[in-house]
Design a protein around this motif. Sequence first.
Motif, PDB file in Angstrom:
ATOM      1  N   GLU A  66       0.836  -1.206   0.000  1.00  0.00           N
ATOM      2  CA  GLU A  66       0.000   0.000   0.000  1.00  0.00           C
ATOM      3  C   GLU A  66       0.869   1.255   0.000  1.00  0.00           C
ATOM      4  O   GLU A  66       1.878   1.322   0.687  1.00  0.00           O
ATOM      5  CB  GLU A  66      -0.882  -0.020   1.252  1.00  0.00           C
ATOM      6  CG  GLU A  66      -2.016   0.962   1.169  1.00  0.00           C
ATOM      7  CD  GLU A  66      -2.974   0.787   2.338  1.00  0.00           C
ATOM      8  OE1 GLU A  66      -3.270   1.777   2.988  1.00  0.00           O
ATOM      9  OE2 GLU A  66      -3.395  -0.355   2.597  1.00  0.00           O
ATOM     10  N   ALA A  67       0.440   2.220  -0.793  1.00  0.00           N
ATOM     11  CA  ALA A  67       1.269   3.416  -1.001  1.00  0.00           C
ATOM     12  C   ALA A  67       1.373   4.277   0.245  1.00  0.00           C
ATOM     13  O   ALA A  67       0.427   4.372   1.028  1.00  0.00           O
ATOM     14  CB  ALA A  67       0.676   4.231  -2.135  1.00  0.00           C
ATOM     15  N   SER A  68       2.525   4.889   0.415  1.00  0.00           N
ATOM     16  CA  SER A  68       2.681   5.880   1.475  1.00  0.00           C
ATOM     17  C   SER A  68       2.425   7.258   0.861  1.00  0.00           C
ATOM     18  O   SER A  68       2.295   7.390  -0.356  1.00  0.00           O
ATOM     19  CB  SER A  68       4.098   5.814   2.042  1.00  0.00           C
ATOM     20  OG  SER A  68       5.006   6.247   1.058  1.00  0.00           O
ATOM     21  N   LEU A  69       2.383   8.271   1.716  1.00  0.00           N
ATOM     22  CA  LEU A  69       2.150   9.638   1.222  1.00  0.00           C
ATOM     23  C   LEU A  69       3.258  10.046   0.244  1.00  0.00           C
ATOM     24  O   LEU A  69       3.011  10.726  -0.744  1.00  0.00           O
ATOM     25  CB  LEU A  69       2.102  10.602   2.418  1.00  0.00           C
ATOM     26  CG  LEU A  69       1.447  11.949   2.155  1.00  0.00           C
ATOM     27  CD1 LEU A  69      -0.021  11.791   1.809  1.00  0.00           C
ATOM     28  CD2 LEU A  69       1.608  12.863   3.356  1.00  0.00           C
TER      29      LEU A  69
ATOM     30  N   ARG B  11       2.058   2.945   8.267  1.00  0.00           N
ATOM     31  CA  ARG B  11       2.119   3.658   6.999  1.00  0.00           C
ATOM     32  C   ARG B  11       0.787   4.378   6.740  1.00  0.00           C
ATOM     33  O   ARG B  11       0.743   5.508   6.285  1.00  0.00           O
ATOM     34  CB  ARG B  11       2.398   2.658   5.869  1.00  0.00           C
ATOM     35  CG  ARG B  11       3.149   3.301   4.744  1.00  0.00           C
ATOM     36  CD  ARG B  11       3.431   2.384   3.598  1.00  0.00           C
ATOM     37  NE  ARG B  11       3.776   1.013   3.977  1.00  0.00           N
ATOM     38  CZ  ARG B  11       3.928   0.041   3.079  1.00  0.00           C
ATOM     39  NH1 ARG B  11       3.746   0.286   1.811  1.00  0.00           N
ATOM     40  NH2 ARG B  11       4.243  -1.177   3.450  1.00  0.00           N
ATOM     41  N   ARG B  12      -0.299   3.662   7.056  1.00  0.00           N
ATOM     42  CA  ARG B  12      -1.629   4.249   6.846  1.00  0.00           C
ATOM     43  C   ARG B  12      -1.814   5.462   7.758  1.00  0.00           C
ATOM     44  O   ARG B  12      -2.372   6.476   7.360  1.00  0.00           O
ATOM     45  CB  ARG B  12      -2.686   3.194   7.169  1.00  0.00           C
ATOM     46  CG  ARG B  12      -3.811   3.195   6.175  1.00  0.00           C
ATOM     47  CD  ARG B  12      -4.755   2.084   6.486  1.00  0.00           C
ATOM     48  NE  ARG B  12      -4.485   0.883   5.728  1.00  0.00           N
ATOM     49  CZ  ARG B  12      -5.112  -0.272   5.929  1.00  0.00           C
ATOM     50  NH1 ARG B  12      -6.005  -0.387   6.903  1.00  0.00           N
ATOM     51  NH2 ARG B  12      -4.850  -1.316   5.201  1.00  0.00           N
TER      52      ARG B  12
ATOM     53  N   GLY C  10       0.549   7.351   8.945  1.00  0.00           N
ATOM     54  CA  GLY C  10       1.388   8.427   8.408  1.00  0.00           C
ATOM     55  C   GLY C  10       0.683   9.146   7.271  1.00  0.00           C
ATOM     56  O   GLY C  10       0.722  10.368   7.162  1.00  0.00           O
ATOM     57  N   ARG C  11       0.014   8.374   6.432  1.00  0.00           N
ATOM     58  CA  ARG C  11      -0.708   8.947   5.291  1.00  0.00           C
ATOM     59  C   ARG C  11      -1.870   9.806   5.787  1.00  0.00           C
ATOM     60  O   ARG C  11      -2.094  10.915   5.292  1.00  0.00           O
ATOM     61  CB  ARG C  11      -1.232   7.806   4.425  1.00  0.00           C
ATOM     62  CG  ARG C  11      -1.376   8.173   2.992  1.00  0.00           C
ATOM     63  CD  ARG C  11      -1.574   6.950   2.150  1.00  0.00           C
ATOM     64  NE  ARG C  11      -2.857   6.305   2.395  1.00  0.00           N
ATOM     65  CZ  ARG C  11      -3.240   5.166   1.821  1.00  0.00           C
ATOM     66  NH1 ARG C  11      -2.420   4.551   1.004  1.00  0.00           N
ATOM     67  NH2 ARG C  11      -4.399   4.632   2.063  1.00  0.00           N
TER      68      ARG C  11
END
Lengths: 312, 53
Positions: free
Chosen positions: A14-17, B12-13, B15-16
């Motif tokens: 899953e992508a990070s920012l 990670r989520r 952080g997003r």
Amino acid sequence: MTDVSFQNPVQTDEASLGDYFALMKPRVMQLVVFTALVGLLAAPVNVHPVIAFASILFVAIGAGASGALNMWWDADIDQVMKRTAKRPIPAGKVTSEEAKILGFALSGMSVMMLALSANFLAAGLLAFTIFFYIVIYSMWLKRSTPQNIVIGGAAGAFPPVIGWVIATGSMAIEPWLMFALIFMWTPPHFWALALFMKADYHNAGVPMLTVTHGRKSTRTHILVYTVLLVALAVGTAFTAIGGPVYLATALVLNAMFLKGAYDIWRRDEAQSEVDGYKVEKSFFKLSLWYLFLHFGAILVEAFLPATWGIWS
Amino acid sequence: MSIRAEHELHQRRKGRNVGVGLMLGAFVVLVLALTFVKITSGDFEMPRIEEQQ
């Protein structure tokens, strides 16, 4: 998405920012921000710092949106080319659908916000730039003609014009000189890259000059475009945006750039292979400084009173 | 029973989400500052209601 994904190893991709940010081509954004800022500050109108900051930010977001849309459209090419294989879509971090949605959403948002923070002419120019980069360059020219980078380079040349219009709300000749500088600089910059990226464009089926006309012809094209660029860049010193600081900067940089182009033209592939395209790589690196310092000199001139000679 | 284990994915989520939240907050502040600058600048005029009637 639910916590069920906790047990699914595939979802760890899953992508990070940062991956979404990478979609916006931050390096290109730096160039856009800098040249737009120079256009804004070189204009003979003072802009409130908050309006200037917000407007340049929206131009940067518009540029980032074009970057995301370009990555959506060119995902197939990016996957094949070594230089772009690590971009978020070919790397499997972001889907092309996500890039498309992000690109369209940010395009609309940036144009609307620029209209509100600056004026409708600047917003219209930003919208046209995004359209030009995506539809004219990415969708049409890039895959159909070796002139892709020549005509498509206009998209990257618009930011100083937008910056100027943010400040003045109207057109003038000066920002188009800055436009011409970037427009003429783009082909030698990218053709040098195409020379040392070797088979990348060929493998991806992109009709770059190196693929359609051969590498010797590309070297000649670099020299010819550099000669034209030198005339334009030095000539700009004697216009309203030029001055003694700009002239001194331009003379040094253009002498170096011309020598680099001549060295590239003089070499053949065998020589380049031996030293790992050293000359082509250093020309490419110099081209980045070339543009940065020319615009830096225009910025310095904007803050200096013209007091002597032909500039008084 | 709920899952409590913190996975790298959750970090990670998070952080997003924090990043998007901060950006939205900054956007609100920017629009507020823009509005303030626009309405306090010299060329801004409130519409005159009595003239329209």
